[in-house]
Design a protein around this motif. Structure first.
Motif, PDB file in Angstrom:
ATOM      1  N   GLN A 104       0.743  -1.231   0.076  1.00 51.33           N
ATOM      2  CA  GLN A 104       0.041  -0.159  -0.026  1.00 51.33           C
ATOM      3  C   GLN A 104       0.836   1.409  -0.122  1.00 51.33           C
ATOM      4  N   VAL A 105       2.019   1.304   0.466  1.00 47.67           N
ATOM      5  CA  VAL A 105       2.902   2.501   0.578  1.00 47.67           C
ATOM      6  C   VAL A 105       4.415   2.210   0.260  1.00 47.67           C
ATOM      7  N   ASN A 106       5.017   1.310   0.962  1.00 44.77           N
ATOM      8  CA  ASN A 106       6.330   1.499   0.643  1.00 44.77           C
ATOM      9  C   ASN A 106       6.936   1.051  -0.759  1.00 44.77           C
ATOM     10  N   GLU A 107       6.197   0.228  -1.521  1.00 44.91           N
ATOM     11  CA  GLU A 107       6.723  -0.118  -2.851  1.00 44.91           C
ATOM     12  C   GLU A 107       6.878   1.213  -3.472  1.00 44.91           C
ATOM     13  N   GLY A 108       6.052   1.901  -3.459  1.00 45.96           N
ATOM     14  CA  GLY A 108       6.006   3.415  -4.039  1.00 45.96           C
ATOM     15  C   GLY A 108       7.276   4.183  -3.585  1.00 45.96           C
ATOM     16  N   ILE A 109       7.377   4.371  -2.305  1.00 46.24           N
ATOM     17  CA  ILE A 109       8.502   5.077  -1.739  1.00 46.24           C
ATOM     18  C   ILE A 109       9.863   4.485  -2.062  1.00 46.24           C
ATOM     19  N   LEU A 110       9.885   3.140  -1.980  1.00 46.43           N
ATOM     20  CA  LEU A 110      11.058   2.649  -2.349  1.00 46.43           C
ATOM     21  C   LEU A 110      11.424   3.020  -3.837  1.00 46.43           C
ATOM     22  N   ARG A 111      10.641   3.001  -4.724  1.00 47.90           N
ATOM     23  CA  ARG A 111      10.575   3.025  -6.265  1.00 47.90           C
ATOM     24  C   ARG A 111      11.218   4.379  -6.341  1.00 47.90           C
ATOM     25  N   ALA A 112      10.317   5.478  -5.716  1.00 50.07           N
ATOM     26  CA  ALA A 112      10.923   6.769  -5.943  1.00 50.07           C
ATOM     27  C   ALA A 112      11.934   7.370  -5.323  1.00 50.07           C
ATOM     28  N   HIS A 113      12.736   6.486  -4.210  1.00 56.03           N
ATOM     29  CA  HIS A 113      13.680   7.109  -3.481  1.00 56.03           C
ATOM     30  C   HIS A 113      14.894   6.732  -4.347  1.00 56.03           C
ATOM     31  N   ASN A 114      14.988   5.287  -5.032  1.00 51.58           N
ATOM     32  CA  ASN A 114      16.092   4.779  -5.624  1.00 51.58           C
ATOM     33  C   ASN A 114      15.671   3.480  -6.706  1.00 51.58           C
ATOM     34  N   PRO A 115      15.149   4.091  -7.585  1.00 51.98           N
ATOM     35  CA  PRO A 115      15.158   2.968  -8.608  1.00 51.98           C
ATOM     36  C   PRO A 115      15.816   1.936  -8.791  1.00 51.98           C
ATOM     37  N   GLU A 116      17.403   2.473  -8.721  1.00 50.78           N
ATOM     38  CA  GLU A 116      18.547   1.336  -9.069  1.00 50.78           C
ATOM     39  C   GLU A 116      18.587   0.368  -7.757  1.00 50.78           C
ATOM     40  N   LEU A 117      18.330   0.857  -6.636  1.00 46.34           N
ATOM     41  CA  LEU A 117      18.331  -0.235  -5.436  1.00 46.34           C
ATOM     42  C   LEU A 117      16.989  -0.908  -5.721  1.00 46.34           C
ATOM     43  N   PHE A 118      16.114  -0.435  -6.033  1.00 44.04           N
ATOM     44  CA  PHE A 118      14.896  -1.381  -6.331  1.00 44.04           C
ATOM     45  C   PHE A 118      15.110  -2.557  -7.210  1.00 44.04           C
ATOM     46  N   ASN A 119      15.754  -2.143  -8.355  1.00 47.36           N
ATOM     47  CA  ASN A 119      16.054  -3.097  -9.312  1.00 47.36           C
ATOM     48  C   ASN A 119      16.946  -4.344  -9.015  1.00 47.36           C
ATOM     49  N   HIS A 120      17.339  -4.119  -8.052  1.00 47.96           N
ATOM     50  CA  HIS A 120      18.416  -5.294  -7.498  1.00 47.96           C
ATOM     51  C   HIS A 120      17.382  -6.572  -6.575  1.00 47.96           C
ATOM     52  N   TYR A 121      16.454  -6.347  -6.513  1.00 47.16           N
ATOM     53  CA  TYR A 121      15.616  -7.154  -5.758  1.00 47.16           C
ATOM     54  C   TYR A 121      14.695  -8.037  -6.726  1.00 47.16           C
ATOM     55  N   PRO A 122      14.102  -9.336  -6.148  1.00 49.72           N
ATOM     56  CA  PRO A 122      13.532 -10.312  -7.012  1.00 49.72           C
ATOM     57  C   PRO A 122      12.057  -9.753  -7.303  1.00 49.72           C
ATOM     58  N   GLN A 123      11.462  -8.649  -6.748  1.00 51.27           N
ATOM     59  CA  GLN A 123      10.108  -8.435  -6.944  1.00 51.27           C
ATOM     60  C   GLN A 123       9.911  -7.413  -8.222  1.00 51.27           C
ATOM     61  N   THR A 124      11.152  -7.223  -8.755  1.00 52.10           N
ATOM     62  CA  THR A 124      11.377  -6.379  -9.885  1.00 52.10           C
ATOM     63  C   THR A 124      10.678  -7.002 -11.098  1.00 52.10           C
ATOM     64  N   LEU A 125      10.072  -6.150 -11.893  1.00 50.25           N
ATOM     65  CA  LEU A 125       9.543  -6.698 -13.220  1.00 50.25           C
ATOM     66  C   LEU A 125      10.459  -6.743 -14.144  1.00 50.25           C
ATOM     67  N   PRO A 126      10.477  -7.802 -15.187  1.00 53.82           N
ATOM     68  CA  PRO A 126      11.456  -7.790 -16.093  1.00 53.82           C
ATOM     69  C   PRO A 126      10.763  -7.118 -17.386  1.00 53.82           C
ATOM     70  N   PHE A 127      11.648  -6.871 -18.410  1.00 53.74           N
ATOM     71  CA  PHE A 127      10.996  -6.219 -19.371  1.00 53.74           C
ATOM     72  C   PHE A 127      10.869  -7.425 -20.592  1.00 53.74           C
ATOM     73  N   LEU A 128      10.123  -7.239 -21.488  1.00 48.23           N
ATOM     74  CA  LEU A 128      10.032  -8.221 -22.841  1.00 48.23           C
ATOM     75  C   LEU A 128      10.881  -7.507 -24.061  1.00 48.23           C
TER      76      LEU A 128
END
Length: 186
Positions: A104-128
Motif C-alpha cells: 500500500q505504501v512502501n513499494e512506491g516510496i522505495l521505487r521513488a527513492h532509489n529505482p536502481e536499488l529497487f531493481n536489485h531485488y526479486p520483485q522487480t518486473l523484467p521487460f520483454l
C-alpha cells in the motif's frame, strides 16, 4: 547493500536485528520508520547500524528480500494457484502487516527513492523484448497479474472473493493453454 560485517554477525544477533527491522517496518511505513527506534530496540549503536546498512532504505530493502524469501517458499508450477494459496493463508501470515505496508505504501516510496536499488531485488518486473518467447510472455503476464491482484487484496480486502475468483479463472485458462500447447506439439 548489506555489508560483509552484517553477514558475519552471529546468527542469533542477525536474526534479532532482522526481527527488529521487520517489526519497525510492519508498524511504520518507510517514510515514518526511524533508525533511532531500530537501534534502541536492537540494542546496537547508530554507528553499527550504518556499518551494516547504507541507510534506512537499504535496511528496508534487505528486510523486504528476507520477507519475500519466506513468503515465496511455496513454489507451484501454477503462479495463480500459488497466489490463491498465499491469499487464503493471509490471516495466518506472520508478515501480514509488513506486506500490507509494502503493497500500500512502501513499494512506491522505495521505487521513488532509489529505482536502481529497487531493481536489485526479486520483485522487480523484467521487460520483454523481441527475443521473448510465448512462455516468457505467459510468465510476464502471470507475474504482473498476480502482483497486481495481491496488491488489490491488501488495498481492498472486501474484494477477497472476487480476487480469488479471478485468480481461479486465470489458473484454469493457463492450464487449458498448457494442455493445448502439449497437444499442438504432438
Amino acid at each position: 547493500m548489506v555489508s560483509a560485517t552484517f553477514s558475519n554477525l552471529k546468527p542469533e544477533k542477525r536474526q534479532f536485528l532482522k526481527e527488529t527491522l521487520i517489526e519497525e517496518f510492519s508498524e511504520y511505513s518507510l517514510d515514518q520508520a526511524q533508525v533511532a527506534r531500530i537501534v534502541k530496540k536492537a540494542g546496537i549503536s547508530r554507528g553499527s547500524f550504518y556499518t551494516y546498512f547504507d541507510d534506512l532504505y537499504d535496511a528496508y530493502a534487505w528486510s523486504l528480500q528476507e520477507v519475500l524469501i519466506s513468503v515465496h517458499h511455496m513454489h507451484t508450477r501454477d503462479p495463480f494457484q500459488g497466489t490463491i494459496d498465499f491469499i487464503n493463508d493471509l490471516p495466518n501470515n506472520p508478515y501480514y502487516d509488513f506486506l500490507d505496508k509494502y503493497f500500500q505504501v512502501n513499494e512506491g516510496i522505495l521505487r521513488a527513492h532509489n529505482p536502481e536499488l529497487f531493481n536489485h531485488y526479486p520483485q522487480t518486473l523484467p521487460f520483454l523484448n523481441d527475443a521473448s518467447t510465448n512462455q516468457d510472455v505467459t510468465n510476464w503476464l502471470a507475474m504482473v497479474s498476480t502482483h497486481r491482484l495481491t496488491q488489490e487484496r491488501f488495498a481492498y480486502p472486501e474484494n477477497n472473493d472476487a480476487i480469488l475468483e479471478t485468480l481461479t479463472q486465470l489458473s484454469q485458462r493457463l492450464s487449458e493453454q498448457e494442455t493445448a500447447d502439449v497437444f499442438s506439439h504432438k
